[in-house]
Design a protein around this motif. Structure first.
Motif, short mmCIF file in Angstrom:
data_model
loop_
_atom_site.label_atom_id
_atom_site.label_comp_id
_atom_site.label_asym_id
_atom_site.label_seq_id
_atom_site.Cartn_x
_atom_site.Cartn_y
_atom_site.Cartn_z
N SER A 159 2.17 -4.19 10.58
CA SER A 159 2.93 -4.30 9.33
C SER A 159 3.92 -3.17 9.16
CB SER A 159 1.99 -4.39 8.13
OG SER A 159 1.17 -3.25 8.05
N VAL A 160 3.54 -1.95 9.51
CA VAL A 160 4.49 -0.85 9.35
C VAL A 160 5.63 -0.96 10.35
CG1 VAL A 160 3.35 0.89 10.83
CG2 VAL A 160 4.67 1.63 8.84
N VAL A 197 6.63 5.40 4.51
CA VAL A 197 5.31 5.83 4.07
C VAL A 197 4.38 4.62 4.07
CG1 VAL A 197 3.95 6.78 2.15
CG2 VAL A 197 6.19 7.76 2.71
N GLU A 198 3.23 4.78 4.72
CA GLU A 198 2.21 3.73 4.83
C GLU A 198 0.87 4.33 4.42
OE1 GLU A 198 1.11 0.83 4.67
OE2 GLU A 198 1.46 -0.11 6.61
N GLY A 233 0.78 -1.24 0.00
CA GLY A 233 0.00 0.00 0.00
C GLY A 233 0.80 1.27 0.00
N GLY A 234 2.01 1.26 0.52
CA GLY A 234 2.79 2.49 0.61
C GLY A 234 3.72 2.73 -0.55
N SER A 265 1.71 8.39 7.42
CA SER A 265 0.62 7.57 6.87
C SER A 265 -0.47 8.47 6.31
CB SER A 265 0.04 6.64 7.93
OG SER A 265 -0.76 7.36 8.85
N ILE A 266 -1.27 7.90 5.44
CA ILE A 266 -2.41 8.62 4.91
C ILE A 266 -3.53 8.64 5.94
CG2 ILE A 266 -4.20 8.65 3.11
CD1 ILE A 266 -2.07 7.28 1.27
N PHE A 267 -3.79 7.48 6.55
CA PHE A 267 -4.90 7.37 7.50
C PHE A 267 -4.47 6.50 8.67
CE2 PHE A 267 -8.86 5.73 9.25
CZ PHE A 267 -9.68 6.85 9.23
#
Length: 160
Positions: A80-81, A71-72, A26-27, A100-102
Motif C-alpha cells: 500500500s505504501v 508517512v505510513e 493510517g498515515g 513509518s512508525i513500525f
C-alpha cells in the motif's frame, strides 16, 4: 509523542523535504501532526481516485518536482505504501523516502522497496519489539525465533 519522532526522522534524514504526504488512512493523522511540527504543508494519497467530485487520488497542493516524504503507520509487505509512492511519482513528486512508525521487515517488502528505489526509515520494527518482549519476560526467548521465522517466511513458518 510519535509525531515528534516522525518529524525528527524527516528533519534528520530528509532535510530537503518540502511536503509531507500521508497514506490513507493510517498515515493521515501522523503526517498532519508531523507536518505541523515541521511547519510544512501536508496532503494524503487515497488507495485509488474517488469516483465522484473532483475524482482526486491525491489531496493537498502538490507541485511537480516537490520533494516529498511519505508517512505510513505500519509496513508489512509494503504494497500500500508503494502504491502511494507510485501515485506521487506519477503526479510529478520527487519522493525522497518513507517514514513509518513500525516495520515488520519482511523480505517481500525489502525487495519491493529496493526495486522501487525508495528508502524507508522506521521508528521501530519487529526485531526491537521481540527483543523488548523477551527482556521484559512477555515472551520466552524460544518464542522470539518463532516470531522472526514468521517474519522471514510467512508462507511456510508453521511447517517448521
Amino acid at each position: 509523542m510519535i509525531e515528534e519522532n516522525i518529524a525528527m526522522a524527516i528533519d534528520e534524514n530528509y532535510p530537503d523535504c518540502e511536503i509531507v504526504m500521508g497514506t490513507s488512512t493510517g498515515g493521515i493523522a501522523h503526517a498532519a501532526l508531523a507536518a505541523n511540527l515541521l511547519g510544512m504543508p501536508m496532503g494524503y494519497v487515497r488507495g485509488k481516485a474517488k469516483d465522484h467530485g473532483r475524482t482526486n487520488q491525491i489531496e493537498g497542493k502538490l507541485e511537480k518536482g516537490e520533494k516529498t516524504v511519505v508517512v505510513e503507520d505500519l509496513i508489512s509487505t509494503g504494497g500500500s505504501v508503494l502504491e502511494t509512492v507510485e501515485a506521487l511519482r506519477e503526479a510529478g513528486a520527487d519522493v525522497l523516502g518513507i517514514v513509518s512508525i513500525f516495520n515488520y521487515g519482511m523480505n517481500e517488502s525489502i525487495a519491493a522497496f529496493n526495486k522501487a528505489e525508495v528508502e524507508v526509515i522506521s521508528l521501530s520494527n519487529l526485531d526491537a519489539l521481540v527483543n523488548v518482549a523477551v527482556r521484559n519476560k512477555y515472551i520466552e526467548f524460544g518464542q522470539r525465533g518463532k516470531i522472526l521465522n514468521f517474519r522471514n517466511d510467512p508462507e511456510h513458518w508453521y511447517k517448521g
